[in-house]
Design a protein around this motif. Structure first.
Motif, PDB file in Angstrom:
ATOM      1  N   LEU A   6       0.862  -1.184   0.000  1.00 55.62           N
ATOM      2  CA  LEU A   6       0.000   0.000   0.000  1.00 55.62           C
ATOM      3  C   LEU A   6       0.898   1.234   0.000  1.00 55.62           C
ATOM      4  CD1 LEU A   6      -2.789   1.465   0.498  1.00 55.62           C
ATOM      5  CD2 LEU A   6      -2.204   1.322   2.918  1.00 55.62           C
ATOM      6  N   ILE A   7       0.640   2.177  -0.907  1.00 59.34           N
ATOM      7  CA  ILE A   7       1.373   3.440  -0.948  1.00 59.34           C
ATOM      8  C   ILE A   7       0.431   4.540  -0.482  1.00 59.34           C
ATOM      9  CG2 ILE A   7       2.676   5.076  -2.368  1.00 59.34           C
ATOM     10  CD1 ILE A   7       3.935   2.233  -2.179  1.00 59.34           C
ATOM     11  N   ARG A   8       0.902   5.364   0.441  1.00 53.70           N
ATOM     12  CA  ARG A   8       0.092   6.465   0.942  1.00 53.70           C
ATOM     13  C   ARG A   8       0.999   7.625   1.322  1.00 53.70           C
ATOM     14  NH1 ARG A   8       0.894   6.973   6.263  1.00 53.70           N
ATOM     15  NH2 ARG A   8       1.441   5.153   7.496  1.00 53.70           N
ATOM     16  N   ALA A  57       5.538   3.173   1.859  1.00 50.36           N
ATOM     17  CA  ALA A  57       5.032   1.873   1.424  1.00 50.36           C
ATOM     18  C   ALA A  57       4.753   1.071   2.680  1.00 50.36           C
ATOM     19  CB  ALA A  57       6.064   1.158   0.554  1.00 50.36           C
ATOM     20  N   GLU A  58       3.590   0.463   2.722  1.00 49.01           N
ATOM     21  CA  GLU A  58       3.202  -0.360   3.871  1.00 49.01           C
ATOM     22  C   GLU A  58       2.908  -1.776   3.416  1.00 49.01           C
ATOM     23  OE1 GLU A  58      -0.289   1.113   5.824  1.00 49.01           O
ATOM     24  OE2 GLU A  58       0.855   2.458   7.094  1.00 49.01           O
ATOM     25  N   ILE A  59       3.341  -2.716   4.217  1.00 46.26           N
ATOM     26  CA  ILE A  59       2.974  -4.115   4.039  1.00 46.26           C
ATOM     27  C   ILE A  59       2.431  -4.582   5.388  1.00 46.26           C
ATOM     28  CG2 ILE A  59       3.800  -6.456   3.572  1.00 46.26           C
ATOM     29  CD1 ILE A  59       5.971  -5.161   1.773  1.00 46.26           C
ATOM     30  N   ASN A  60       1.196  -5.043   5.382  1.00 49.79           N
ATOM     31  CA  ASN A  60       0.536  -5.481   6.618  1.00 49.79           C
ATOM     32  C   ASN A  60       0.604  -4.414   7.708  1.00 49.79           C
ATOM     33  OD1 ASN A  60      -0.111  -8.002   5.492  1.00 49.79           O
ATOM     34  ND2 ASN A  60       1.918  -8.789   6.017  1.00 49.79           N
ATOM     35  N   GLY A  61       0.404  -3.153   7.317  1.00 52.06           N
ATOM     36  CA  GLY A  61       0.376  -2.062   8.283  1.00 52.06           C
ATOM     37  C   GLY A  61       1.735  -1.584   8.754  1.00 52.06           C
ATOM     38  N   MET A 101       6.988   0.370  -6.547  1.00 55.20           N
ATOM     39  CA  MET A 101       5.646   0.883  -6.255  1.00 55.20           C
ATOM     40  C   MET A 101       5.697   2.349  -5.817  1.00 55.20           C
ATOM     41  SD  MET A 101       3.287  -1.506  -6.743  1.00 55.20           S
ATOM     42  CE  MET A 101       1.958  -0.969  -5.703  1.00 55.20           C
ATOM     43  N   LEU A 102       6.673   2.700  -4.984  1.00 60.68           N
ATOM     44  CA  LEU A 102       6.816   4.093  -4.558  1.00 60.68           C
ATOM     45  C   LEU A 102       7.096   4.996  -5.755  1.00 60.68           C
ATOM     46  CD1 LEU A 102       8.945   3.500  -1.353  1.00 60.68           C
ATOM     47  CD2 LEU A 102       6.744   4.700  -1.392  1.00 60.68           C
ATOM     48  N   TYR A 103       8.041   4.575  -6.597  1.00 60.12           N
ATOM     49  CA  TYR A 103       8.404   5.377  -7.758  1.00 60.12           C
ATOM     50  C   TYR A 103       7.231   5.504  -8.734  1.00 60.12           C
ATOM     51  CZ  TYR A 103      10.528   6.966 -12.041  1.00 60.12           C
ATOM     52  OH  TYR A 103      10.799   7.668 -13.186  1.00 60.12           O
TER      53      TYR A 103
END
Length: 142
Positions: A6-8, A57-61, A101-103
């Motif tokens: 997840l990107i936020r 970038a988040e993985i599983n919070g 994903m961030l880029y």
């Protein structure tokens, strides 16, 4: 085992993680020990500035990586250049698509912002892994 990234945009509660990541980045890339309090203030102020945006970038919070963009006006291009900075992916999550994903998130934002004319970043010359990663994403040395 596949995972969802997840990107936020970063928020105030993310500051301690951003600070730790930046400390690790400086040590890893430039062998610099950054002062925690100065860095904490710097990251805190960055989140308040209009021309500065951190994304995580988040993985599983859990925050696994970060990227920051700042911008400058280009009179030559009559538009904005976004500078990519403070790029860090935790070592255990490297080569798993986190930076990609961030880029891609930043690149998509830039494509949808009519004033943005280019993305730029600096990379240390002997950071071969970083250079390879950036080239694999279509970036070129200018």
């Amino acid at each position: 085992m596949p995972f969802e990234i997840l990107i936020r945009e970063a928020i105030k509660p993310d500051i301690p993680v951003l600070v730790q990541n930046n400390k690790a980045l400086a040590l890893e890339t430039e062998n610099l020990q950054l002062d925690y309090d100065t860095l904490f203030s710097g990251v805190s102020n960055a989140l308040k500035r209009e021309e500065c945006h951190y994304f995580v970038a988040e993985i599983n919070g859990e925050i696994t990586g970060q990227i920051m963009i700042t911008y400058e006006w280009s009179d030559w291009r009559n538009g904005i250049l976004w500078w990519i900075q403070s790029v860090f992916v935790r070592p255990e999550y490297r080569r798993k698509g986190v930076f990609r994903m961030l880029y891609e998130h930043v690149e998509e934002l830039a494509r949808n912002h009519p004033e943005v004319k280019a993305l730029r970043l600096y990379v240390i010359r002997d950071n071969n892994s970083g250079i390879d990663t950036y080239e694999s994403l279509g970036m070129s040395d200018s």
